[in-house]
Design a protein around this motif. Sequence first.
Motif: not given
Lengths: 201, 201
Positions: A81-84, A87, A89-90, A93-94, A142, A145
């Motif tokens: 799970i991305p956390d950049t 939202l 860009s997360d 990535e997903l 995501i 966050q």
Amino acid sequence: MARRKSETPRKRPGGRSARVRSDVLQATLEELADVGYGELSFERVADRAGVHKTTLYRRWENKENLILEAMLERGRDRIPIPDTGSLSSDLAELGKEIIANLSDPGVQATTRTVASIRDRDSAIAELGRRFWRARVELASAILDQAKTRGEIPSQVEPGLLIEALSAPIYFRLLLTDEPLDDEFVEQLAKRVASVGKSRPR
Amino acid sequence: MARRKSETPRKRPGGRSARVRSDVLQATLEELADVGYGELSFERVADRAGVHKTTLYRRWENKENLILEAMLERGRDRIPIPDTGSLSSDLAELGKEIIANLSDPGVQATTRTVASIRDRDSAIAELGRRFWRARVELASAILDQAKTRGEIPSQVEPGLLIEALSAPIYFRLLLTDEPLDDEFVEQLAKRVASVGKSRPR
């Protein structure tokens, strides 16, 4: 598709039992890629993993359970799970991780098999549903966050946004063969994030 | 799913040749529903339509051309381009027509077959691509109407919006079995229309 760092399977902790499980799940994906869902059997997977087939019956009962666990496990490893911090860009990535995951021949073969089945009461169709529910649950982190950051309203339903991101990827893979490149995913993620923010009714 | 007025096939003009064509295309969809893509042959379709198989060879050359034309023709009859005066409700109508069309067993069987094929160089995969391009072209009339009304900027790309509407429908049908009811389609259409209007970059 370029190999990504995150595709390197992480080392699993644990002793022999964890190794057996890991070997069996890996063998399951390889069998899916080689012979497909129809021909996959506990015998073949056990042979490939070098374990006794009673181990498989005891632990997974039927091949759908085994396939589901293998696909979810791969998803967990390969779709962190991305956390950049944003939202959009997360989600980008997903999306890229979903595409990378679908490039695995076993995962792709299973996805195509689920899509081919008209009988939605079948075990393989149920596998598709369970896989989807588990994916949404994982990916909703995501959105949590983004809610914590105040980027989207708290009532946004995770399933709809994750679907808006995932569906065009599967649609292109399964039906239209439109490109699945980074530009596509990034634009898609921006559109999906903007919908989450605008909260249309 | 309730039968809709627009599902009644319109009467085709023309003489014997038009009737033969109409009968053959109908027989093709029925064969697809009964035996699927793999078993479908010019012989079987000709038998069913009550015409000589040389007629089929002369006109369509191969079964993929025949299936594509049958699906497009059905799409044209059953998926009339709505013109309700607003982008959001035009898209909702289109979405409902797509769902109604996919409830035809022949159309659905073909869609599932296209999705099941890994070899994207195959004739059936090419059929999926050609069907999609033709559908986008037809549906872009909806976006032209919205552009004429000034609802969306002229540079909005039709393919992306039509995909954003279509993909979740196919995704639910093929993989997740989430509901395909009117509420879903109307919410989806609103979200897609709002993306068209907001023009994210």
